[in-house]
Write a protein that holds these residues in place. Structure first.
Motif, short mmCIF file in Angstrom:
data_model
loop_
_atom_site.label_atom_id
_atom_site.label_comp_id
_atom_site.label_asym_id
_atom_site.label_seq_id
_atom_site.Cartn_x
_atom_site.Cartn_y
_atom_site.Cartn_z
N HIS A 168 -11.44 -2.38 3.06
CA HIS A 168 -11.19 -3.25 4.21
C HIS A 168 -12.22 -3.07 5.32
CE1 HIS A 168 -8.97 -5.34 7.39
NE2 HIS A 168 -9.08 -4.25 8.14
N SER A 169 -12.50 -1.82 5.68
CA SER A 169 -13.36 -1.56 6.84
C SER A 169 -14.80 -2.00 6.58
CB SER A 169 -13.31 -0.08 7.21
OG SER A 169 -12.01 0.26 7.66
N ARG A 192 -0.87 -7.06 0.90
CA ARG A 192 -0.09 -6.11 1.68
C ARG A 192 1.26 -5.96 0.98
NH1 ARG A 192 -4.41 -5.18 3.23
NH2 ARG A 192 -5.24 -5.18 5.36
N GLU A 226 -6.54 -9.79 1.76
CA GLU A 226 -6.15 -8.57 1.05
C GLU A 226 -4.64 -8.53 0.86
OE1 GLU A 226 -9.70 -6.10 3.37
OE2 GLU A 226 -7.60 -5.78 3.85
N THR A 251 -5.56 -1.21 1.42
CA THR A 251 -6.67 -1.41 2.36
C THR A 251 -8.02 -0.96 1.80
OG1 THR A 251 -6.14 0.73 3.39
CG2 THR A 251 -5.19 -1.25 4.38
N ASP A 268 -9.70 3.92 4.90
CA ASP A 268 -9.14 2.90 4.01
C ASP A 268 -8.39 3.51 2.82
OD1 ASP A 268 -10.19 0.96 5.62
OD2 ASP A 268 -11.85 0.43 4.30
N GLN A 306 -10.11 -10.96 7.47
CA GLN A 306 -10.28 -10.11 6.29
C GLN A 306 -8.93 -9.60 5.78
OE1 GLN A 306 -12.89 -9.62 4.39
NE2 GLN A 306 -11.70 -8.31 3.04
N ALA A 307 -8.03 -9.23 6.69
CA ALA A 307 -6.72 -8.73 6.28
C ALA A 307 -5.96 -9.79 5.49
CB ALA A 307 -5.92 -8.29 7.50
N ASP A 321 -11.20 -8.90 11.74
CA ASP A 321 -10.15 -8.06 11.14
C ASP A 321 -8.99 -8.92 10.66
OD1 ASP A 321 -8.72 -5.45 10.69
OD2 ASP A 321 -7.41 -6.31 12.22
#
Length: 520
Positions: free
Chosen positions: A280-281, A403, A401, A277, A271, A397-398, A394
């Motif tokens: 993120h994981s 970008r 966040e 990111t 990340d 959650q993305a 995934d």
């Protein structure tokens, strides 16, 4: 959980991590493993003891681990962080050769006049920025090495990754024997492997001779020059993966707790590739595991989902931040690079026998039901429930966040986007439902009781578990005794029990010992 021979070992997991580091260096996989083998041969010839060789073993594989944490800043200076690192090996990094290398990458891709203006700014501030990045790298490397379970001796070595024998290195300008012997050997082996692979033994010897006394310890350089044939014999043909594992020191299987800690740290490391990111994981892992539980998956499958969530983006290290952090629309080539990252992650993790399941999930977390995903474009029945859940987790959650090309979505909007993906046939409804329930964006639906029992049968089973006879149950529920006996027979048939003890064990395992518990 009982350990088996398939349980991952620290050496296997860290060797896999070294493959990811290779990608970020612009080198083929197994560069660091081969360099480690060469470093151990040099160490043996130089009389380094077993403890020192043990430090070299792990430190050499992870020497560049901190660099990826600065990929964002490196790309801002030199456009393509991976191309810059790949070129790093080509010249002795000091004086004019170093500046030629930096200016060849600074402002790459800009129109000529704009690039000249960029060079002017870089000449004034670039050296200080590079110094700051390298200092940050050394700190990050030690922290990351400790987080994957390596001792302070290994972490301490990594603070000297960019020092030089002549004292012209960074960040402290440490010189000569003040640099630990293990790191001096690693400096030599890391670069010699690149030249050996590209130009053969003669090319490696010529490079070492040219940098003797500047980048490299002159005594170690002389040793390598004199014994180059023996030190490199078979090195380009050996199975580096297995050869490195065969030399691993103190390599017992990791406990579940240790494996979780290492995989979680690897996810954090991946990340750090981009500031967009961060975290993120961990978030995907928690959400996917909670969704797996909500869907009713067995505990082992939930664990596999959580672990895959931690490492699902490891392949991102193989794609330049020039692509990941691009604010403009991506080109076709950019998209092709991005579409490779799940495959790279799967390829890396599949080398570890005990992580085959996590590797398969990693490789498919961007696949879609209608076949529109990547990297393989598989869909439909080829995607199991775990793959579907990880993909939905995934994606959700993305959306929460930022970008570079879009702002964050509010949780409600992210949930709406996921439902649109279901309507379009790209994500599975049952996986999205489980993810949204786990995320608190959808009410939990009552689960049907285990075994296909009706609510009345669950009620009677609960009474049986408390020792009530059919007659007592009939009286308590105002039912005929024959009706209760029929219910009991149906219960036993559905759950595969033949007596009250078997029925009670089934109820305990499925949370049915008290009526109503199945609906909570």
């Amino acid at each position: 959980m009982k350990q088996s021979s398939a349980d991952p070992r620290r050496s296997e997991v860290l060797a896999a991590l070294s493959l990811a580091i290779d990608l970020g260096l612009g080198q083929p996989m197994e560069h660091m493993l081969r360099a480690s083998l060469l470093a151990l041969r040099i160490a043996g010839a130089a009389g380094v003891d077993a403890a020192g060789q043990g430090r070299i073993y792990y430190a050499n594989q992870l020497a560049w681990i901190g660099c990826h944490a600065d990929s964002f800043e490196l790309a801002a200076l030199f456009t393509d962080d991976i191309a810059f690192r790949a070129d790093y090996y080509n010249r002795d990094q000091h004086g004019l050769p170093m500046y030629v290398g930096m200016f060849s990458h600074a402002g790459a891709g800009l129109p000529p006049l704009a690039r000249v203006a960029y060079w002017t700014r870089f000449a004034a501030t670039g050296s200080g920025a590079v110094r700051t990045m390298i200092a940050s790298h050394c700190i990050s490397a030690g922290v990351l090495a400790s987080s994957v379970g390596l001792d302070d001796g290994v972490a301490g070595l990594l603070t000297h990754t960019f020092e030089r024998w002549d004292g012209k290195g960074l960040p402290e300008g440490v010189a000569g024997p003040e640099i630990p012997l293990e790191m001096r050997i690693m400096h030599l082996a890391d670069t010699a492997e690149v030249f050996l692979r590209r130009e053969g033994v003669a090319g490696a010897v010529a490079m070492v001779r040219a940098r003797r006394g500047s980048q490299f310890d002159p005594a170690l350089a002389r040793l390598f020059i004199d014994q180059a044939e023996a030190l490199t014999e078979g090195l380009l043909d050996v199975d580096c993966w297995q050869a490195a594992l065969d030399l691993a020191p103190n390599d017992a299987p990791l406990s579940d707790h240790e494996l979780d800690a290492v995989l979680r740290a690897i996810g954090d490391f991946a990340d750090l590739k981009s500031p967009y990111t961060a975290g993120h994981s961990r978030a995907v892992a928690a959400l996917a595991a909670a969704a797996g539980e909500e869907h009713g998956l067995p505990a082992d499958d939930v664990t596999e989902l959580r672990r895959a969530g931690w490492v699902h983006d490891l392949g991102r290290l193989g794609v330049s931040n020039q692509v990941w952090d691009k604010k403009e629309p991506l080109s076709g080539l950019d998209l092709e690079r991005i579409r490779m990252h799940p495959y790279l992650g799967e390829r890396i993790l599949s080398r570890v026998p005990g992580l085959k399941g996590e590797a398969a999930l990693t490789g498919s977390h961007h696949e879609r039901l209608d076949g529109s995903g990547y990297p393989r474009g598989i869909g439909g029945t080829e995607l199991g429930i775990k793959q579907r859940i990880l993909a939905a987790a995934d994606s959700y959650q993305a959306s929460l966040e930022p970008r570079p090309h879009r702002p964050v979505l509010a949780p409600g909007d992210a949930a709406a986007r996921l439902r649109q993906e279901v309507s379009a046939g790209r994500l599975a409804a049952e996986a999205v439902e489980a993810v949204l329930v786990a995320a608190g964006q959808q009410p939990r639906r009552p689960h049907a009781p285990a075994g296909g029992l009706t609510p009345r049968e669950v009620e009677i089973l609960s009474m049986l578990c408390r020792g009530m006879t059919p007659a007592e149950i009939a009286g308590a529920l105002f039912l005929a005794r024959k009706t209760v006996r029929n219910h009991v027979e149906h219960i036993y048939t559905k759950i595969g029990a033949t007596n009250r003890v078997g029925a009670t064990l089934f109820a305990i395992r499925n949370g049915l010992t008290e009526y109503g518990s199945a609906a909570r």
